[in-house]
Enzyme design. Structure first.
Site, PDB file in Angstrom:
ATOM      1  N   ARG A 110       0.856  -1.181   0.000  1.00  0.00           N
ATOM      2  CA  ARG A 110       0.000   0.000   0.000  1.00  0.00           C
ATOM      3  C   ARG A 110       0.896   1.236   0.000  1.00  0.00           C
ATOM      4  O   ARG A 110       1.904   1.275   0.731  1.00  0.00           O
ATOM      5  CB  ARG A 110      -0.903   0.025   1.242  1.00  0.00           C
ATOM      6  CG  ARG A 110      -2.061  -0.952   1.220  1.00  0.00           C
ATOM      7  CD  ARG A 110      -3.095  -0.622   0.140  1.00  0.00           C
ATOM      8  NE  ARG A 110      -4.235  -1.534   0.136  1.00  0.00           N
ATOM      9  CZ  ARG A 110      -4.402  -2.560  -0.698  1.00  0.00           C
ATOM     10  NH1 ARG A 110      -3.477  -2.837  -1.609  1.00  0.00           N
ATOM     11  NH2 ARG A 110      -5.500  -3.313  -0.649  1.00  0.00           N
TER      12      ARG A 110
ATOM     13  N   HIS B 241      -1.046  -0.514 -10.091  1.00  0.00           N
ATOM     14  CA  HIS B 241      -1.674  -1.446  -9.130  1.00  0.00           C
ATOM     15  C   HIS B 241      -2.047  -2.771  -9.813  1.00  0.00           C
ATOM     16  O   HIS B 241      -3.209  -3.193  -9.805  1.00  0.00           O
ATOM     17  CB  HIS B 241      -2.909  -0.798  -8.477  1.00  0.00           C
ATOM     18  CG  HIS B 241      -3.274  -1.427  -7.152  1.00  0.00           C
ATOM     19  ND1 HIS B 241      -3.628  -0.708  -6.046  1.00  0.00           N
ATOM     20  CD2 HIS B 241      -3.324  -2.727  -6.766  1.00  0.00           C
ATOM     21  CE1 HIS B 241      -3.889  -1.514  -5.042  1.00  0.00           C
ATOM     22  NE2 HIS B 241      -3.705  -2.763  -5.457  1.00  0.00           N
TER      23      HIS B 241
HETATM   24  P1  NAP Z   1      -1.238 -11.150   5.717  1.00  0.00           P
HETATM   25  O1  NAP Z   1      -1.341 -12.609   5.381  1.00  0.00           O
HETATM   26  O2  NAP Z   1      -2.159 -10.582   6.717  1.00  0.00           O
HETATM   27  O3  NAP Z   1       0.280 -10.897   6.142  1.00  0.00           O
HETATM   28  C1  NAP Z   1       0.712  -9.665   6.648  1.00  0.00           C
HETATM   29  C2  NAP Z   1       2.159  -9.794   7.109  1.00  0.00           C
HETATM   30  O4  NAP Z   1       2.609  -8.504   7.533  1.00  0.00           O
HETATM   31  C3  NAP Z   1       2.311 -10.746   8.308  1.00  0.00           C
HETATM   32  O5  NAP Z   1       3.529 -11.443   8.215  1.00  0.00           O
HETATM   33  C4  NAP Z   1       2.345  -9.769   9.485  1.00  0.00           C
HETATM   34  O6  NAP Z   1       3.046 -10.220  10.616  1.00  0.00           O
HETATM   35  C5  NAP Z   1       3.108  -8.612   8.863  1.00  0.00           C
HETATM   36  N1  NAP Z   1       2.864  -7.379   9.624  1.00  0.00           N
HETATM   37  C6  NAP Z   1       1.687  -6.763   9.869  1.00  0.00           C
HETATM   38  N2  NAP Z   1       1.874  -5.682  10.638  1.00  0.00           N
HETATM   39  C7  NAP Z   1       3.202  -5.613  10.900  1.00  0.00           C
HETATM   40  C8  NAP Z   1       4.014  -4.749  11.658  1.00  0.00           C
HETATM   41  N3  NAP Z   1       3.503  -3.704  12.318  1.00  0.00           N
HETATM   42  N4  NAP Z   1       5.334  -5.008  11.722  1.00  0.00           N
HETATM   43  C9  NAP Z   1       5.868  -6.074  11.088  1.00  0.00           C
HETATM   44  N5  NAP Z   1       5.151  -6.945  10.328  1.00  0.00           N
HETATM   45  C10 NAP Z   1       3.837  -6.707  10.245  1.00  0.00           C
HETATM   46  O7  NAP Z   1      -1.415 -10.266   4.390  1.00  0.00           O
HETATM   47  P2  NAP Z   1      -1.158 -10.706   2.872  1.00  0.00           P
HETATM   48  O8  NAP Z   1      -2.287 -11.508   2.338  1.00  0.00           O
HETATM   49  O9  NAP Z   1       0.212 -11.265   2.757  1.00  0.00           O
HETATM   50  O10 NAP Z   1      -1.240  -9.270   2.140  1.00  0.00           O
HETATM   51  C11 NAP Z   1      -0.384  -8.197   2.497  1.00  0.00           C
HETATM   52  C12 NAP Z   1      -0.895  -6.903   1.865  1.00  0.00           C
HETATM   53  O11 NAP Z   1      -0.665  -6.906   0.461  1.00  0.00           O
HETATM   54  C13 NAP Z   1      -2.405  -6.687   1.964  1.00  0.00           C
HETATM   55  O12 NAP Z   1      -2.761  -6.158   3.215  1.00  0.00           O
HETATM   56  C14 NAP Z   1      -2.672  -5.716   0.840  1.00  0.00           C
HETATM   57  O13 NAP Z   1      -2.618  -4.383   1.295  1.00  0.00           O
HETATM   58  C15 NAP Z   1      -1.518  -5.938  -0.128  1.00  0.00           C
HETATM   59  N6  NAP Z   1      -1.988  -6.423  -1.441  1.00  0.00           N
HETATM   60  C16 NAP Z   1      -1.610  -5.747  -2.548  1.00  0.00           C
HETATM   61  C17 NAP Z   1      -2.020  -6.175  -3.797  1.00  0.00           C
HETATM   62  C18 NAP Z   1      -1.600  -5.459  -5.054  1.00  0.00           C
HETATM   63  O14 NAP Z   1      -2.115  -5.752  -6.119  1.00  0.00           O
HETATM   64  N7  NAP Z   1      -0.659  -4.555  -4.999  1.00  0.00           N
HETATM   65  C19 NAP Z   1      -2.813  -7.327  -3.909  1.00  0.00           C
HETATM   66  C20 NAP Z   1      -3.180  -8.003  -2.747  1.00  0.00           C
HETATM   67  C21 NAP Z   1      -2.758  -7.541  -1.507  1.00  0.00           C
HETATM   68  P3  NAP Z   1       2.545 -11.521  11.427  1.00  0.00           P
HETATM   69  O15 NAP Z   1       2.954 -12.700  10.565  1.00  0.00           O
HETATM   70  O16 NAP Z   1       3.294 -11.457  12.696  1.00  0.00           O
HETATM   71  O17 NAP Z   1       1.044 -11.387  11.551  1.00  0.00           O
END
Ligand code: NAP
Length: 314
Positions: free
Chosen positions: A229, A277
């Protein structure tokens, strides 16, 4: 006949209709209705809602929904707009989305690893300027976020021979990779990474995380990829680091404001690649199948899939 399920989105009517068809096909036993077509009685009767960045005022008109399933993986806007009293929220977790995102991470890592930005500049200057080959094992890719997407990306990068390290909120293990958490861990990942890939959710803790201080902790000449993001990186601080040559390149797929405004300095910056995006698009058919399976399981067992942790914000 089960009570209706509501589809609440801010999509235009035609796009919403395409989603409704895909979801209805995956859920033939349910009555799925677009919010805009529902009578007040049907809104009152709706038992759950499938949403895509819905208008919170519309969600509030569904007083009896037990839970909300988002069609998107990133839910920061939904969580912020619905507030603490909203029903439990489930986000999309789709292995196909993770595969596509991991492919994008590998593609843009190769772009940086094989010096494509530099060769582009050489060509524009009419210069024949070969650079030394660097083996992937000598390139450390730091993943910020080891969730569904970060882990999938780690697997692709490791299979391609890159040295992968990762950072998450809580302690984590990842086969074949060093992992870090906490502030000290972040400093280590920033200092060690040749390519830093951001796959964090946008939360109160991650907004503005990569500011001037943190960017200054990165390895000199490192590159950054943001597929998460926009507001996780402070734009002005990133531009300052690129202008100073402290960072070599930024691949940005996400922005504070999308579409990226014409006045943004990112468009014309020689050390920035702007993407619209596209790193991890949602696949309508796999997403509909996953939402359908989650709803069917809830109908059969009463159990919800993993829900968003409101206090953590993701
Ligand atoms: P997820 O499964 O919820 O994983 C989030 C990761 O970030 C986890 O490892 C979490 O730690 C870590 N995290 C969260 N807060 C943190 C902090 N304060 N400090 C350190 N680490 C932190 O999410 P995901 O499915 O991988 O997706 C991640 C993000 O990608 C989404 O939220 C979305 O915004 C973005 N996204 C972008 C696109 C695009 O097209 N560009 C598409 C889809 C998603 P823990 O393991 O300890 O919980």
């Amino acid at each position: 006949m089960p009570k209706p399920l509501a589809l609440v989105t801010r999509m235009d009517a035609a796009t919403e209709a395409i989603w409704k068809d895909a979801l209805s096909e995956a859920l033939p036993e349910e009555t799925l209705m677009a919010f805009r077509e529902m009578t007040p009685q049907q809104r009152d009767a709706a038992e759950m809602a499938i949403v895509a960045n819905p208008d919170p005022a519309q969600v509030a008109q569904l007083p009896n929904i037990a839970w909300i399933h988002s069609l998107w993986a990133g839910v920061e806007r939904l969580v912020a707009e619905l507030g603490a009293d909203a029903p439990p929220i489930v986000r999309l977790v789709d292995p196909e989305l993770a595969r596509v995102m991991a492919e994008a991470v590998l593609a843009w890592t190769y772009y940086l690893h094989r010096d494509m930005p530099a060769y582009r500049k050489s060509q524009q200057a009419g210069q024949w300027a070969p650079r030394d080959y660097r083996h992937p094992r000598d390139i450390t890719v730091g993943l910020l976020g080891l969730g569904e997407l970060g882990r999938a990306a780690a697997g692709r990068l490791q299979a391609a021979g890159f040295d992968v390290i990762g950072w998450s909120r809580r302690e984590a293990t990842l086969e074949g990779a060093k992992t870090f958490c906490g502030e000290d861990g972040l400093v280590q990942v920033l200092a060690a990474s040749d390519i830093l890939v951001c796959l964090l959710p946008l939360t109160g803790e991650t907004r503005g995380l990569l500011d001037a201080r943190r960017l200054a902790q990165m390895k000199h000449g490192a590159a950054i990829v943001n597929f998460a993001r926009g507001p996780i990186i402070v734009d002005a601080d990133l531009i300052a680091a690129l202008d100073a040559g402290r960072l070599s390149h930024a691949v940005l797929d996400v922005f504070e404001q999308e579409p990226l405004p014409a006045v943004s300095p990112f468009w014309a910056h020689p050390a920035v690649t702007v993407l619209p995006h596209i790193s991890g698009p949602t696949d309508r058919f796999t997403a509909a199948g996953i939402v359908a399976a989650n709803i069917r399981r809830w109908r059969q067992t009463g159990e919800l899939p993993k829900t968003i942790d409101r206090s953590a914000g993701y």
